[in-house]
Write a protein that holds these residues in place. Structure first.
Motif: not given
Length: 349
Positions: A56, A60, A209, A212-214, A217, A220-221
């Motif tokens: 992870y 990032a 998620l 915080t990251l759209g 995110g 992606k994560f």
């Protein structure tokens, strides 16, 4: 990875006695194979958590052109999470059942996989490996069943048995593991519990998620590593029991020792994959006894090589291996093990 397929030592010549029982084979394994080692088990947990964390972190900080490598590493490490839960499901991780259940649920959370549902359905596969109409892992369709399906379903099945094999695990996960009716009534509350656990986790983790990251995110994560995990799940499960000359047997002809010893494939993968996934592809001893912890599988396999080597099917992961399987192993054939879609359609005219 373009390594050659290693064919069985003498699979076609070697025959197993109909009187052979699984316990006859298990008696030849060292007793140490079955011993749980809590230090090894928890070391694997700690190292695996560190590897997933490293994955992870790499996602990032990686520039866009290195993200595929970060996803590949993280998804493979998450497959290691599944293997730890796999040991828990077979009660070969810890001596206490509640520890197995707790660790199994925790490690399946990022995968959104209901632990008890997988555990109960997977045990069916172990009890009826390569038995037609009963085994629930990569069983080939009978030609008459395939012919009677709508064209859209036929095309989907062609994809899952062909070049889209790597998506099959997602289909299996979605169809099989959220439905309590697939298990006996006495176990349905366990399924409901596990489903509630992962749904609750997703209901908290996914919005957090995204907040915080759209949505990017989330992709992606979570989504991309999750797809890598399912690539390995699909590949491992397919390769474990599929080859042009490994047959599924009719229930009345099914022979447990033959199915578990000679119908299960040992496949060597790149060392990094083997390490991150806790040697789960040393699969023959696991099918002989689910009581063998993953860290003892190689010890057991070396013993099998020494005592039962003529009956072992061993291969090496490569594109040529996957091409052979996905080009030929499509429909059930009683005499020739498999019939390809091409051959089936040619026969039909």
């Amino acid at each position: 990875m373009t390594v050659s397929i290693v064919r069985p030592k003498s699979l076609t010549a070697a025959t197993l006695s109909p009187a052979l029982r699984l316990k006859d084979i298990l008696k030849t394994l060292p007793k140490e194979c079955f011993q749980k080692d809590m230090k090894k088990a928890w070391t694997a947990v700690i190292v695996n958590v560190l590897m997933v964390g490293l994955g992870y972190a790499s996602i990032a900080i990686a520039p866009w052109f290195l993200l595929p490598l970060a996803w590949l590493f993280t998804g493979t490490a998450l497959t290691g999470f599944f293997v730890i839960a796999h040991d828990c499901g077979h009660r070969s991780f810890a001596k206490r059942r509640w520890v197995n259940d707790l660790v199994g649920h925790i490690f399946m959370l990022p995968l959104i996989y209901p632990f008890h549902s997988w555990r109960l359905l997977h045990n069916l596969h172990h009890n009826h490996t390569n038995k037609m109409d009963v085994d629930n892992a990569w069983q080939p369709f009978r030609p008459e069943l395939y012919d009677g399906m709508p064209k859209l379903i036929q095309q989907a099945y062609q994809g899952m048995r062909g070049r889209l094999w790597w998506l099959a695990s997602i289909v299996h996960w979605a169809i099989m593991h959220f439905d309590p009716s697939r298990v006996e009534a006495k176990d349905r509350n366990k399924i409901k519990l596990s489903v509630a656990v992962v749904v609750g986790f997703a209901a908290i983790a996914f919005p957090l998620l995204i907040a915080t990251l759209g949505f990017v995110g989330l992709v992606k994560f979570w989504l991309m590593p999750w797809l890598v995990y399912h690539f390995w799940m699909s590949t491992f499960t397919l390769v474990h029991h599929t080859a042009p000359d490994i047959d599924f047997q009719e229930p009345e002809q099914w022979h447990a020792a033959k199915a578990q010893l000679a119908g299960t494939v040992h496949c060597d993968y790149p060392l990094g994959v083997e390490w991150l996934c806790h040697q789960i592809n040393v699969h023959v001893p696991h099918h002989l006894s689910t009581a063998i912890p993953s860290y003892n599988l190689r010890m057991a396999h070396e013993s099998l090589r020494a005592n039962w080597g003529a009956h072992l099917y061993e291969s090496r992961f490569s594109w040529s291996l996957m091409k052979t399987i996905t080009d030929q192993c499509h429909l059930y054939h009683a005499e020739e093990c498999y019939q390809s879609f091409k051959a089936h359609h040619q026969l039909k005219g």
